[in-house]
Design an enzyme around this catalytic site. Structure first.
Site, PDB file in Angstrom:
ATOM      1  CE  LYS A 187      47.820  25.936  38.084  1.00 48.81           C
ATOM      2  NZ  LYS A 187      47.116  26.578  36.956  1.00 48.81           N
TER       3      LYS A 187
ATOM      4  CD  GLU B 200      42.905  37.416  31.021  1.00 52.86           C
ATOM      5  OE1 GLU B 200      43.027  36.183  30.916  1.00 52.86           O
ATOM      6  OE2 GLU B 200      43.886  38.177  31.149  1.00 52.86           O
TER       7      GLU B 200
ATOM      8  CB  ALA C 128      50.693  29.444  44.816  1.00 56.37           C
TER       9      ALA C 128
ATOM     10  CB  THR D  21      45.346  37.180  39.049  1.00 55.06           C
ATOM     11  OG1 THR D  21      44.593  37.874  38.042  1.00 55.06           O
ATOM     12  CG2 THR D  21      45.497  35.740  38.626  1.00 55.06           C
TER      13      THR D  21
ATOM     14  CD  GLN E 151      43.052  34.906  46.176  1.00 53.49           C
ATOM     15  OE1 GLN E 151      43.741  33.988  45.734  1.00 53.49           O
ATOM     16  NE2 GLN E 151      42.431  35.756  45.389  1.00 53.49           N
TER      17      GLN E 151
ATOM     18  NE  ARG F  17      42.084  26.005  33.665  1.00 52.86           N
ATOM     19  CZ  ARG F  17      42.572  27.164  33.200  1.00 52.86           C
ATOM     20  NH1 ARG F  17      42.610  27.391  31.900  1.00 52.86           N
ATOM     21  NH2 ARG F  17      43.029  28.083  34.049  1.00 52.86           N
TER      22      ARG F  17
HETATM   23  C1  UD1 Z   1      46.480  34.385  33.546  1.00 46.93           C
HETATM   24  C2  UD1 Z   1      46.311  35.833  33.054  1.00 46.93           C
HETATM   25  C3  UD1 Z   1      46.475  35.881  31.533  1.00 46.93           C
HETATM   26  C4  UD1 Z   1      47.833  35.329  31.174  1.00 46.93           C
HETATM   27  C5  UD1 Z   1      48.002  33.922  31.731  1.00 46.93           C
HETATM   28  C6  UD1 Z   1      49.420  33.467  31.513  1.00 46.93           C
HETATM   29  C7  UD1 Z   1      44.744  36.951  34.570  1.00 46.93           C
HETATM   30  C8  UD1 Z   1      43.359  37.415  34.769  1.00 46.93           C
HETATM   31  N1  UD1 Z   1      44.994  36.322  33.420  1.00 46.93           N
HETATM   32  O1  UD1 Z   1      45.426  33.596  33.046  1.00 46.93           O
HETATM   33  O2  UD1 Z   1      46.367  37.211  31.045  1.00 46.93           O
HETATM   34  O3  UD1 Z   1      47.980  35.333  29.760  1.00 46.93           O
HETATM   35  O4  UD1 Z   1      47.758  33.887  33.137  1.00 46.93           O
HETATM   36  O5  UD1 Z   1      49.617  32.161  32.033  1.00 46.93           O
HETATM   37  O6  UD1 Z   1      45.583  37.176  35.431  1.00 46.93           O
HETATM   38  N2  UD1 Z   1      45.531  32.536  41.349  1.00 46.93           N
HETATM   39  C9  UD1 Z   1      45.406  32.930  42.672  1.00 46.93           C
HETATM   40  N3  UD1 Z   1      44.199  33.394  43.113  1.00 46.93           N
HETATM   41  C10 UD1 Z   1      43.118  33.491  42.300  1.00 46.93           C
HETATM   42  C11 UD1 Z   1      43.244  33.109  40.944  1.00 46.93           C
HETATM   43  C12 UD1 Z   1      44.480  32.625  40.496  1.00 46.93           C
HETATM   44  O7  UD1 Z   1      46.353  32.846  43.447  1.00 46.93           O
HETATM   45  O8  UD1 Z   1      42.071  33.934  42.787  1.00 46.93           O
HETATM   46  C13 UD1 Z   1      46.825  32.023  40.880  1.00 46.93           C
HETATM   47  C14 UD1 Z   1      46.730  30.603  40.374  1.00 46.93           C
HETATM   48  O9  UD1 Z   1      47.018  29.694  41.428  1.00 46.93           O
HETATM   49  C15 UD1 Z   1      47.784  30.556  39.281  1.00 46.93           C
HETATM   50  C16 UD1 Z   1      47.889  32.002  38.815  1.00 46.93           C
HETATM   51  O10 UD1 Z   1      47.269  32.798  39.793  1.00 46.93           O
HETATM   52  O11 UD1 Z   1      49.044  30.132  39.774  1.00 46.93           O
HETATM   53  C17 UD1 Z   1      47.238  32.229  37.464  1.00 46.93           C
HETATM   54  O12 UD1 Z   1      45.883  31.846  37.504  1.00 46.93           O
HETATM   55  P1  UD1 Z   1      45.200  31.084  36.282  1.00 46.93           P
HETATM   56  O13 UD1 Z   1      43.791  30.817  36.638  1.00 46.93           O
HETATM   57  O14 UD1 Z   1      46.037  29.948  35.855  1.00 46.93           O
HETATM   58  O15 UD1 Z   1      45.222  32.254  35.164  1.00 46.93           O
HETATM   59  P2  UD1 Z   1      45.125  32.060  33.586  1.00 46.93           P
HETATM   60  O16 UD1 Z   1      43.726  31.767  33.230  1.00 46.93           O
HETATM   61  O17 UD1 Z   1      46.169  31.149  33.136  1.00 46.93           O
HETATM   62 CA    CA Z   2      47.703  29.727  34.205  1.00 50.70          CA
END
Ligand code: UD1
Ligand code: CA
Length: 454
Positions: free
Chosen positions: A22, A154, A9, A78, A72, A15
């Site tokens: 979010k 991706e 999170a 992720t 983080q 976006r």
């Molecule tokens: C991600 C997945 C994708 C999947 C999709 C499903 C990756 C690289 N991609 O893409 O394969 O199909 O979700 O919804 O994992 N977050 C962190 N720290 C970060 C980045 C993100 O905690 O540095 C958290 C965000 O707050 C969010 C979640 O991880 O809750 C997912 O991140 P988001 O950027 O929404 O990933 P997607 O582009 O949707």
């Molecule tokens: Ca997402």
């Protein structure tokens, strides 16, 4: 077997174009992270860990004791996010469930199936996938000729051939809790975005010769991830439909489910009928056989059985049984109406208890008052409970008759069976079975008859 969930999170949620983190955007009245937490708890044995970053303070405050948090900062993807949980979890969990906190429709049962898959797997990890015609930007699940899972790609780096793959990465994983931590360190930094993608861990498992299993989901709706406010409205509608269906299957009639807004934690007894444009919010508990709405908002309130509530606004109120409220009544915090109380048009009650059978038909304000059984509150009665600095109590006995437009200047007591005349301004206590009148209008001068303007 010890299992712990890690919820991601920390992302900025760019976006969403919002000042609110979010994962705190509510869906059916509960922040997204709250839904994710509930599902995670259902599938794991230990207290979940939430990785926070953007808006960390606000998110941590909301979580309270429901989860441990790790920060983080900066958010480097992720994979990097999961690494932050290592200090808390290494050597302490046999299974680590990772999911994204922006998927409020994901069910606990689905995560349970994922955990079961991994318990049988003995490989490095299992993950949730779904078949879909519209990929919505999700990562594609790449399988070899033998059908074994090889990688997640991706969307923005996928080849045209990979883009045609219909199996998508939902964003729920269950890892072997020993293998995970070293593998995370082997995730390469993405050359385009400088991030460490958790999804790259699939290839690392394959290289280690360890099996990666998939739990294929069949409910596409459950997999919606919220990246924009358009997605937010989609999950809101879907969750509302899910909540409403569950109530209907439990014996509640909804005249128009599409116009009935029931938040996630509300409970409703059978044979209650809910009319359109009704909002039931927060920790509201509703009993059986009630008629509620249309045009009613009830928040954090407790309603007994067989009550009728029409076009009214209730917050922090308690209604016992067979109570009638409205139209256009407002009950505020601490309003407590006993059995068979009738509270009618344009009344307001706050921090007051109205005992069984009290009637309060029209245009009254009752604040900081105790009213005995079967007392009648005449139209326009007001408890003058505030002197500009402090609130004062009013105590009214049983079988009292308050005449229309009485001003009850608190602090004040009226004994059982007392009466007041219309328009009385009562400033001193009235003993039982005593009539108090006052403030009669006097004729003070003769007027000229006004001529009608033509
Ligand atoms: C991600 C997945 C994708 C999947 C999709 C499903 C990756 C690289 N991609 O893409 O394969 O199909 O979700 O919804 O994992 N977050 C962190 N720290 C970060 C980045 C993100 O905690 O540095 C958290 C965000 O707050 C969010 C979640 O991880 O809750 C997912 O991140 P988001 O950027 O929404 O990933 P997607 O582009 O949707
Ligand atoms: Ca997402």
């Amino acid at each position: 077997m010890k299992s712990t969930a890690v919820l991601l999170a920390a992302g900025q949620g760019t976006r969403m174009k919002s000042n609110l983190p979010k994962v705190l955007h509510p869906v059916a009245g509960k922040p997204m992270i709250g839904h994710a937490l509930r599902a995670a708890r259902q599938a794991t044995t230990e207290t979940p860990i939430v990785v926070v970053g953007h808006g960390a303070e606000e998110v941590t405050r909301y979580l309270g004791g429901a989860a441990q948090t790790v920060v983080q900062n900066p958010p480097l993807g992720t994979g990097h996010a999961v690494m932050q949980a290592e200090a808390l979890l290494k050597g302490k969990a046999d299974l680590v469930v990772v999911c994204y906190a922006d998927m409020p429709l994901l069910r606990g049962e689905t995560l349970q199936r994922l955990v079961e898959t991994q318990q049988k797997n003995r490989g490095a990890l299992s993950l949730l996938t779904v078949m879909a015609e519209n990929p919505r930007g999700f990562g594609r699940v790449i399988r070899g000729a033998d059908g074994a899972l090889q990688a997640i790609v991706e969307e923005y780096v996928a080849t045209p051939e990979q883009l045609r793959v219909k199996e998508l990465n939902v964003g729920g994983y269950c890892f072997d809790g020993v293998w995970l931590w070293d593998a995370l360190r082997r995730i390469p930094q993405n050359p385009q975005k400088g991030e460490y993608y958790l999804t790259d861990i699939v290839e690392i498992a394959v290289r280690d010769g360890l099996a990666v299993q998939a739990t294929l989901m069949d409910d596409l709706e459950e997999t919606i991830g919220v990246n924009t406010r358009v997605h937010l409205s989609e999950v809101e509608t879907a969750l509302r439909r899910r909540i409403n269906q569950a109530h209907m299957l439990d014996g509640v009639t909804l005249i128009d489910p599409a116009a009935t807004y029931i938040e996630a934690d509300v409970t409703i007894g059978r044979d209650t009928v809910i009319y359109p444009n009704t909002f039931l919010r927060g920790a509201t508990e509703i009993g059986a056989g009630n008629q509620i709405g249309p045009n009613t908002i009830i928040r954090d309130s407790k309603i007994g059985d067989r009550c009728k509530i029409l076009a009214s606004d209730l917050e922090g109120a308690t209604l016992e049984n067979d109570v009638e409220v409205g139209p256009f009544a407002r009950l505020r915090k601490g309003a407590h109406l006993g059995d068979h109380v009738h509270m009618g048009n344009f009344g307001e009650v706050k921090d007051s208890r109205l005992r069984a059978g009290v009637k309060m038909g029209h245009f009254s304000y009752i604040g900081n008052a105790q009213i005995g059984a079967n007392t009648n509150i005449g139209a326009g009665t007001i408890t003058c409970n505030f002197d500009g600095e402090r609130k004062h109590p009013t105590e009214i006995g049983e079988d009292v008759f308050i005449g229309s437009d009485t001003m009850l200047v608190a602090p004040l007591k009226l004994g059982d069976g007392a009466r007041t005349g219309a328009g009385a301004v009562v400033t001193k206590d009235v003993a039982e079975d005593t009539l108090a009148v006052g403030m009669p209008a006097r004729a003070i001068r003769k007027l000229e008859r006004r001529k009608k303007k033509s």
